[in-house]
Design a protein around this motif. Structure first.
Motif, short mmCIF file in Angstrom:
data_model
loop_
_atom_site.label_atom_id
_atom_site.label_comp_id
_atom_site.label_asym_id
_atom_site.label_seq_id
_atom_site.Cartn_x
_atom_site.Cartn_y
_atom_site.Cartn_z
N MET A 100 3.45 0.83 8.01
CA MET A 100 3.42 2.00 7.14
C MET A 100 4.26 3.07 7.82
O MET A 100 4.36 3.12 9.06
CB MET A 100 1.98 2.51 6.99
CG MET A 100 1.02 1.52 6.37
SD MET A 100 1.22 1.30 4.59
CE MET A 100 0.56 2.85 3.97
N TRP A 130 -7.58 1.02 7.58
CA TRP A 130 -6.46 1.91 7.80
C TRP A 130 -5.50 1.37 8.87
O TRP A 130 -4.94 2.12 9.67
CB TRP A 130 -6.92 3.32 8.15
CG TRP A 130 -7.86 3.88 7.12
CD1 TRP A 130 -9.22 3.86 7.16
CD2 TRP A 130 -7.50 4.49 5.88
NE1 TRP A 130 -9.74 4.43 6.02
CE2 TRP A 130 -8.71 4.83 5.20
CE3 TRP A 130 -6.29 4.79 5.25
CZ2 TRP A 130 -8.73 5.45 3.96
CZ3 TRP A 130 -6.30 5.41 4.01
CH2 TRP A 130 -7.51 5.72 3.38
N TRP A 142 -1.58 9.10 5.84
CA TRP A 142 -2.01 8.33 4.68
C TRP A 142 -3.48 8.59 4.33
O TRP A 142 -3.83 8.62 3.15
CB TRP A 142 -1.77 6.84 4.93
CG TRP A 142 -0.31 6.56 5.12
CD1 TRP A 142 0.35 6.34 6.30
CD2 TRP A 142 0.69 6.51 4.09
NE1 TRP A 142 1.69 6.16 6.07
CE2 TRP A 142 1.92 6.25 4.71
CE3 TRP A 142 0.66 6.65 2.70
CZ2 TRP A 142 3.12 6.14 4.01
CZ3 TRP A 142 1.85 6.54 1.99
CH2 TRP A 142 3.06 6.29 2.64
N LEU A 165 -5.60 -0.15 1.57
CA LEU A 165 -5.40 0.29 2.95
C LEU A 165 -6.74 0.53 3.65
O LEU A 165 -6.91 0.17 4.82
CB LEU A 165 -4.55 1.57 2.97
CG LEU A 165 -4.04 2.04 4.33
CD1 LEU A 165 -3.23 0.96 5.03
CD2 LEU A 165 -3.19 3.31 4.16
N TYR A 198 -2.14 0.27 10.11
CA TYR A 198 -0.78 0.61 9.70
C TYR A 198 0.25 -0.43 10.15
O TYR A 198 1.44 -0.28 9.86
CB TYR A 198 -0.39 1.98 10.24
CG TYR A 198 -1.24 3.12 9.71
CD1 TYR A 198 -1.87 3.02 8.47
CD2 TYR A 198 -1.39 4.30 10.43
CE1 TYR A 198 -2.64 4.04 7.97
CE2 TYR A 198 -2.18 5.34 9.93
CZ TYR A 198 -2.80 5.20 8.70
OH TYR A 198 -3.57 6.23 8.20
N GLU A 239 0.83 -1.21 0.00
CA GLU A 239 0.00 0.00 0.00
C GLU A 239 0.86 1.26 0.00
O GLU A 239 0.58 2.23 -0.70
CB GLU A 239 -0.93 0.03 1.22
CG GLU A 239 -1.79 -1.22 1.38
CD GLU A 239 -1.16 -2.21 2.33
OE1 GLU A 239 0.00 -2.63 2.09
OE2 GLU A 239 -1.82 -2.58 3.33
N GLN A 240 1.93 1.22 0.79
CA GLN A 240 2.81 2.39 0.86
C GLN A 240 3.50 2.65 -0.47
O GLN A 240 3.58 3.79 -0.94
CB GLN A 240 3.86 2.18 1.96
CG GLN A 240 4.83 3.34 2.13
CD GLN A 240 5.53 3.30 3.48
OE1 GLN A 240 4.89 3.20 4.51
NE2 GLN A 240 6.85 3.38 3.47
#
Length: 383
Positions: free
Chosen positions: A299, A338, A305, A333, A340, A220-221
């Motif tokens: 993340m 969400w 984000w 994400l 992380y 995702e990052q």
């Protein structure tokens, strides 16, 4: 006349006895006597053969035509100041390579128990102390090598002289820290970790059957921030000595004309590029790309984000094939609520993204401590 002959014979006998005693019992080094038994126990078990450039063969094939280099660290029997003559001699005997030597890859070899980290000197930001300590504590039978700039230059000068001019030209401080990690993995093997990587499980047995591995950034990052499908991270890597993949990385850095941007010249961008090139030809000696949750489950906490993703309504209305990489990453994400942190039972290390090597993080740096003194006698240096 007889007295002269007797005198000469006596001198000759004394000389032969003295020479025999010297050869059988002692060697000399830097004005200091060292027993032959000590030298035998500390010297590398294999003397490496110099790599002769063969312009008509690929770099990986050149590496396979030379002998392996072994690294047998010396074990101190008593605590002494690191700058004493005896300690310097012991360190040299343990790691000194043959000049211009380059190791070959042994297909049956596995990652040796050597942990490498790099910093400008032995004075390291205190922010890193708990992370270094975690890796030392969880891997007590591993030898730890600290690669200062002076050590890096000494190794490159003796074993990779073709790279020395490029190393000295690097203007970004991170370029030197990046480049030496590939070189030590190629030359000695072991595992390299950035100092902001925390160990949560021992390296072995989880990584025991690998002959090489590379870390991977959270998908995702990478999708959101770089707009790429994936990114190879150089914050955690491992290899048996002489792996041709790391020889290819060194060659790519050597021939890259750009200087001054570590991400592109020595960091994840060039590493990802070489990985794609290397794996595209289905090499005989593969390299393993780990899943992100093994060593980079987080993340980067320095970025917002959710704000970067914004509204996803428009992205969700598109078929997946028409979404940008950023849109795909944001949707992925969001589907994780969400989250992380993707750590799980397979996680060995956690990259914490401290970014202390960058100027913008200067205010977060804590006072430095001497890593050699703090972890003595486990710390080794090359120079």
């Amino acid at each position: 006349m007889r007295r002269q002959e007797l005198f000469i014979r006596t001198i000759l006998v004394v000389g032969v006895v003295y020479a025999t005693w010297k050869t059988a019992g002692w060697y000399w080094s830097d004005g200091e006597e060292i027993p032959r038994s000590v030298i035998s126990s500390q010297w590398p078990s294999v003397v490496p053969k110099p790599l002769n450039p063969e312009p008509n063969k690929p770099h990986a094939q050149q590496a396979l035509n030379s002998f392996p280099t072994s690294l047998k660290p010396a074990t101190p029997t008593a605590r002494t100041t690191p700058t004493t003559q005896s300690t310097r001699t012991t360190t040299r005997a343990a790691v000194a390579p043959t000049k211009k030597a380059a190791p070959a890859f042994n297909s049956s070899a596995r990652i040796p128990r050597i942990l490498h980290q790099a910093f400008a000197s032995e004075m390291v930001y205190e922010n890193y102390l708990p992370y270094i300590n975690s890796c030392m504590a969880l891997n007590p039978d591993w030898t730890y090598y600290l690669w200062r700039d002076s050590d890096a230059e000494a190794l490159i000068s003796s074993a990779y002289p073709e790279f020395l001019a490029k190393y000295k030209k690097y203007s970004d401080v991170l370029e030197r820290a990046d480049s030496i990690r590939y070189i030590v993995l190629h030359h000695f093997g072991g595992i390299y970790l950035d100092m902001d990587v925390q160990c949560v499980r021992p390296f072995f047995p989880a990584l025991d059957n690998f002959n090489s591995f590379l870390d991977q950034e959270r998908i995702e990052q990478t999708n959101i921030f770089w707009g790429w499908p994936f990114s190879v991270m150089n914050s955690a890597m491992g290899s048996a000595p002489g792996h041709p993949f790391f020889r290819e990385v060194i060659n790519e850095m050597l021939h890259k004309s750009q200087i001054g941007n570590a991400f592109a010249t020595t960091g994840p961008a060039i590493l990802t590029q070489v990985y794609k090139q290397y794996t595209a030809v289905k090499p005989a000696v593969p390299v393993t790309l780990l899943e992100p949750n093994v060593m980079s489950p987080l993340m980067d906490g320095n970025k917002n984000w959710r704000s970067m993703c914004g509204s996803l309504a428009a992205a969700k209305s598109k078929p997946d094939s028409r979404r940008s990489w950023k849109e795909r990453g944001c949707i992925m994400l969001e589907s994780k609520n969400w989250r992380y942190d993707d750590s799980d039972n397979s996680t060995i290390c956690v990259h914490r993204f401290l970014h202390l090597g960058y100027g913008f993080a200067a205010g977060a740096r804590k006072k430095p401590f001497n890593v050699t003194a703090r972890f003595w006698p486990r710390v080794r240096t090359f120079k």
